[in-house]
Design a protein around this motif. Structure first.
Motif, PDB file in Angstrom:
ATOM      1  N   ASP A 144       7.390  12.977  -4.277  1.00  0.00           N
ATOM      2  CA  ASP A 144       8.433  12.044  -4.395  1.00  0.00           C
ATOM      3  C   ASP A 144       8.165  10.563  -4.243  1.00  0.00           C
ATOM      4  OD1 ASP A 144      11.383  11.646  -4.396  1.00  0.00           O
ATOM      5  OD2 ASP A 144      11.368  11.420  -2.320  1.00  0.00           O
ATOM      6  N   ALA A 145       7.161  10.264  -3.394  1.00  0.00           N
ATOM      7  CA  ALA A 145       6.670   8.917  -3.382  1.00  0.00           C
ATOM      8  C   ALA A 145       5.854   8.276  -4.706  1.00  0.00           C
ATOM      9  CB  ALA A 145       5.799   8.522  -2.261  1.00  0.00           C
ATOM     10  N   ALA A 146       5.050   9.278  -5.147  1.00  0.00           N
ATOM     11  CA  ALA A 146       4.482   9.145  -6.203  1.00  0.00           C
ATOM     12  C   ALA A 146       5.397   8.650  -7.560  1.00  0.00           C
ATOM     13  CB  ALA A 146       3.704  10.298  -6.718  1.00  0.00           C
ATOM     14  N   ALA A 147       6.492   9.463  -7.602  1.00  0.00           N
ATOM     15  CA  ALA A 147       7.548   9.320  -8.642  1.00  0.00           C
ATOM     16  C   ALA A 147       8.026   7.940  -8.561  1.00  0.00           C
ATOM     17  CB  ALA A 147       8.663  10.294  -8.566  1.00  0.00           C
ATOM     18  N   VAL A 148       8.520   7.405  -7.420  1.00  0.00           N
ATOM     19  CA  VAL A 148       8.864   6.137  -6.916  1.00  0.00           C
ATOM     20  C   VAL A 148       7.756   5.043  -7.268  1.00  0.00           C
ATOM     21  CG1 VAL A 148       9.967   4.569  -5.287  1.00  0.00           C
ATOM     22  CG2 VAL A 148      10.654   6.985  -5.285  1.00  0.00           C
ATOM     23  N   HIS A 149       6.579   5.368  -6.942  1.00  0.00           N
ATOM     24  CA  HIS A 149       5.641   4.143  -7.119  1.00  0.00           C
ATOM     25  C   HIS A 149       5.425   4.113  -8.549  1.00  0.00           C
ATOM     26  CE1 HIS A 149       1.392   3.091  -7.580  1.00  0.00           C
ATOM     27  NE2 HIS A 149       1.630   2.493  -6.510  1.00  0.00           N
ATOM     28  N   GLU A 194      14.282  -2.472  -5.002  1.00  0.00           N
ATOM     29  CA  GLU A 194      13.184  -1.838  -5.897  1.00  0.00           C
ATOM     30  C   GLU A 194      11.833  -2.211  -4.898  1.00  0.00           C
ATOM     31  OE1 GLU A 194      15.902  -3.358  -8.970  1.00  0.00           O
ATOM     32  OE2 GLU A 194      15.606  -3.810  -6.905  1.00  0.00           O
ATOM     33  N   LEU A 195      11.741  -3.311  -4.460  1.00  0.00           N
ATOM     34  CA  LEU A 195      10.490  -3.705  -3.766  1.00  0.00           C
ATOM     35  C   LEU A 195      10.475  -2.951  -2.619  1.00  0.00           C
ATOM     36  CD1 LEU A 195      10.315  -7.462  -4.534  1.00  0.00           C
ATOM     37  CD2 LEU A 195       8.802  -5.829  -5.650  1.00  0.00           C
ATOM     38  N   ASP A 196      11.435  -2.922  -1.773  1.00  0.00           N
ATOM     39  CA  ASP A 196      11.236  -2.360  -0.537  1.00  0.00           C
ATOM     40  C   ASP A 196      10.920  -0.610  -0.800  1.00  0.00           C
ATOM     41  OD1 ASP A 196      11.963  -4.327   0.901  1.00  0.00           O
ATOM     42  OD2 ASP A 196      14.363  -3.698   1.191  1.00  0.00           O
ATOM     43  N   ALA A 197      11.579  -0.221  -1.742  1.00  0.00           N
ATOM     44  CA  ALA A 197      11.323   1.248  -2.054  1.00  0.00           C
ATOM     45  C   ALA A 197       9.686   1.682  -2.603  1.00  0.00           C
ATOM     46  CB  ALA A 197      12.152   1.887  -3.200  1.00  0.00           C
ATOM     47  N   PHE A 198       9.392   0.372  -3.323  1.00  0.00           N
ATOM     48  CA  PHE A 198       8.084   0.649  -3.803  1.00  0.00           C
ATOM     49  C   PHE A 198       6.971   0.696  -2.687  1.00  0.00           C
ATOM     50  CE2 PHE A 198       3.898  -1.419  -4.933  1.00  0.00           C
ATOM     51  CZ  PHE A 198       3.548  -0.605  -6.073  1.00  0.00           C
ATOM     52  N   ASN A 199       7.265  -0.295  -1.716  1.00  0.00           N
ATOM     53  CA  ASN A 199       6.248  -0.547  -0.469  1.00  0.00           C
ATOM     54  C   ASN A 199       6.399   0.652   0.275  1.00  0.00           C
ATOM     55  OD1 ASN A 199       5.593  -3.162  -1.241  1.00  0.00           O
ATOM     56  ND2 ASN A 199       7.288  -4.162  -0.143  1.00  0.00           N
ATOM     57  N   LYS A 200       7.456   1.373   0.303  1.00  0.00           N
ATOM     58  CA  LYS A 200       7.757   2.512   1.420  1.00  0.00           C
ATOM     59  C   LYS A 200       7.004   3.702   0.692  1.00  0.00           C
ATOM     60  CE  LYS A 200      11.072   5.721   3.194  1.00  0.00           C
ATOM     61  NZ  LYS A 200      12.674   5.965   3.226  1.00  0.00           N
ATOM     62  N   LEU A 206       2.328   7.415   0.646  1.00  0.00           N
ATOM     63  CA  LEU A 206       1.167   7.927  -0.136  1.00  0.00           C
ATOM     64  C   LEU A 206      -0.248   7.609   0.445  1.00  0.00           C
ATOM     65  CD1 LEU A 206       1.930   6.870  -3.879  1.00  0.00           C
ATOM     66  CD2 LEU A 206       1.947   8.947  -2.962  1.00  0.00           C
ATOM     67  N   MET A 207      -0.268   6.559   1.266  1.00  0.00           N
ATOM     68  CA  MET A 207      -1.645   6.127   1.863  1.00  0.00           C
ATOM     69  C   MET A 207      -1.631   7.017   2.949  1.00  0.00           C
ATOM     70  SD  MET A 207      -3.153   3.832  -0.027  1.00  0.00           S
ATOM     71  CE  MET A 207      -4.472   3.828   0.883  1.00  0.00           C
ATOM     72  N   LYS A 208      -0.524   7.248   3.765  1.00  0.00           N
ATOM     73  CA  LYS A 208      -0.555   8.035   4.981  1.00  0.00           C
ATOM     74  C   LYS A 208      -0.650   9.584   4.635  1.00  0.00           C
ATOM     75  CE  LYS A 208       2.542   9.302   8.875  1.00  0.00           C
ATOM     76  NZ  LYS A 208       3.752   9.352   9.314  1.00  0.00           N
ATOM     77  N   LEU A 209      -0.315  10.042   3.762  1.00  0.00           N
ATOM     78  CA  LEU A 209      -0.060  11.664   3.498  1.00  0.00           C
ATOM     79  C   LEU A 209      -1.186  11.860   2.390  1.00  0.00           C
ATOM     80  CD1 LEU A 209       3.587  12.362   3.402  1.00  0.00           C
ATOM     81  CD2 LEU A 209       1.886  12.465   5.418  1.00  0.00           C
TER      82      LEU A 209
END
Length: 525
Positions: A384-389, A418-424, A429-432
């Motif tokens: 999910d995070a990769a898709a947002v990234h 958008e920037l908040d979602a990207f940073n999240k 991704l870095m954590k998991l």
């Protein structure tokens, strides 16, 4: 009696992310506020849900700061960097079990105790739409003030000293130094302190309201709860699920809930059996003394006693009903005896060992199932995070390329979400995943393997259910022999029958009294 962990979120209002302290105050208070920083009026109509809004000042703060427009414009004026941290925001939920009229005193007590008494200014608002989600927004200042109400620096320069107490000169000609915060309000320890304080206040109000529920703001793991947390759906998936459309995350949550239910069922059954066997062990010696037997009764003997006890209870029944129930009891006892023979269970110790083995068999299966489900949950979050990234990376790249602060601030404000979602997504991704580069093929293969493994583990856990059911029935039969529960007579009446343990106590008392009388008689002679 715990209730679901309430919402308690702490964030920082950052200018670098397009945030505004004035806008935040306008949002939560429902007031129309003018921002001197960007020369814009901030207004969000919150009249329908706003219950109360208030600014709480420490004793040395200027009285004029009670006006939130004055307060937050002053904050934004002193924070003059493009990446300044403007305020701290806390959003917390009220328990619906507490009367609504007490929400104000709860939040005032919390703010006074944790923030205002430490020198912070607290601007809070209570919101309640009547949808079962009453909550409060709190904005806190980040700078300390002196006794005259003047803002103090957030940090100061401190020179490093050598072992002789002298300043250290660097090769560049400058003195070696470091920065120290003037206050420790940003220390991460306070997140735990504030959560615990709100938990304490909430539980005190719940107790005063006569409610049995209690709040625990710790995670499942810290509470010792062996439960797999579900995945956050997000607004899009949530709306699809509400319309009856199954989503990947929704299906994953359903699998997690099913696994939690299965593990809880087996865990509860095994704990019940363990408690019962411990109680039975304590009563065993008393039973042996009462029956004056030289050897321990076997489990089969106790089951036969159960069968006979059932027949005694039906001595005044009609012949047809008595025969029908006797046949049924015989079949139940036969199944229990067959189970005991098949598993070579003869004594209470054997039964205890069987329950222990069952627990040891189930424990690693439950543990591995939890690990599998947690990893599947992590994979879902990574994808999910990769898709947002991937979707928002162009927006972030454009933001990075902006060279001038004003244009950068304007772009950040325009693309804040958008920037908040990207940073999240990057943090996730870095954590998991350890990197923003994602190997989807490997993750899909791993997820499929984990899914198959979890299905196999659930099947293995389900195969334990017949053994658990058989042991629970045996427990029930033996409990009846020990008269731990009474049988109901026809017509719903309970026959008056003294318990075995009561008879034992009376027999011991009579024996003790007889010995005392004999002793007294001897003394008289």
């Amino acid at each position: 009696m715990p209730i679901p962990c309430p919402h308690f979120k702490i964030t920082i209002v950052k200018r670098s992310q397009g945030h505004s302290a004035v806008a935040g105050a306008a949002y939560q208070s429902g007031e129309r506020l003018f921002s001197e920083y960007d020369q814009k009026t901030k207004f969000y109509n919150k009249k329908k849900e706003l219950v109360h809004a208030e600014v709480m000042l420490p004793s040395h703060a200027p009285p004029g700061f009670a006006d939130r427009a004055t307060l937050w414009n002053a904050v934004e004026a002193v924070e003059n960097q493009w990446n300044s941290q403007l305020a701290r925001r806390i959003v917390l939920a009220f328990p619906v079990e507490v009367p609504k009229e007490q929400y104000l005193s709860m939040i005032q007590e919390f703010c006074q105790e944790q923030f205002v008494s430490k020198g912070m200014i607290a601007d809070f608002a209570i919101h309640d739409k009547g949808d079962g989600n009453p909550h409060a927004h709190i904005l806190l200042t980040l700078r300390a003030m002196d006794e005259h109400g003047k803002w103090l620096p957030k940090a100061r320069k401190v020179y490093d000293l050598d072992e002789n107490g002298e300043r250290i000169l660097l090769p560049s000609g400058n003195w070696k130094c470091h920065k120290e915060n003037t206050v420790d309000w940003n220390d991460q320890k306070y997140a735990e302190i504030w959560r615990h304080s709100w938990e304490t206040i909430t539980n005190r109000y719940l107790e005063a309201a006569g409610r049995p529920e209690r709040v625990d703001l710790r995670s499942f793991e810290r509470q010792g709860i062996q439960q797999i947390p579900t995945v956050h759906l997000g607004p899009a998936a949530h709306q699809m699920e509400k319309r009856g459309v199954e989503t990947f995350l929704g299906n994953l949550n359903r699998d997690i809930r099913a696994a939690n239910s299965l593990m809880q069922s087996i865990r509860s059954a095994i704990r019940g059996l363990q408690r019962w066997i411990a109680d039975l062990t304590e009563k065993k010696q008393l039973l042996l003394d009462a029956l004056e037997k030289a050897k321990e009764p076997t489990l089969s003997d106790l089951l036969v006693d159960y069968f006979n006890l059932r027949n005694e209870q039906r001595s005044d029944w009609s012949g047809k009903a008595k025969l029908k129930c006797t046949v049924r009891d015989f079949e139940e006892v036969k199944r229990a005896v067959d189970y005991l023979k098949a598993h070579s269970l003869n004594t209470v110790e054997d039964l205890n060992a069987a329950i222990k083995d069952l627990s040891q068999t189930a424990a690693p299966l439950r543990k591995q199932l939890k690990l599998n489900e947690n990893r599947m949950r992590a994979i879902a979050q990574i994808k999910d995070a990769a898709a947002v990234h991937a979707k928002l990376k162009p927006v972030h790249d454009t933001f990075i390329k902006k060279n001038f602060n004003l244009t950068k601030d304007a772009y950040a404000a325009q693309h804040k979400d958008e920037l908040d979602a990207f940073n999240k997504a990057v943090r996730t991704l870095m954590k998991l995943n350890g990197s923003t580069a994602v190997n989807f093929s490997a993750l899909d293969a791993e997820f499929s393997a984990l899914q198959s493994g979890s299905a196999e583990l659930r099947t293995q856990l389900e195969t334990l259910q017949p053994d658990i059911s058989a042991l629970k029935n045996i427990r029930k039969y033996i409990d009846m022999v020990l008269n731990k529960q009474q049988l109901s007579a026809p017509g719903g009446k309970t026959p008056e029958k003294e318990s075995v343990l009561k008879k034992l106590e009376e027999a011991k008392a009579a024996q003790f009294q007889k010995k005392a009388e004999q002793k007294n008689h001897t003394q008289e002679l």
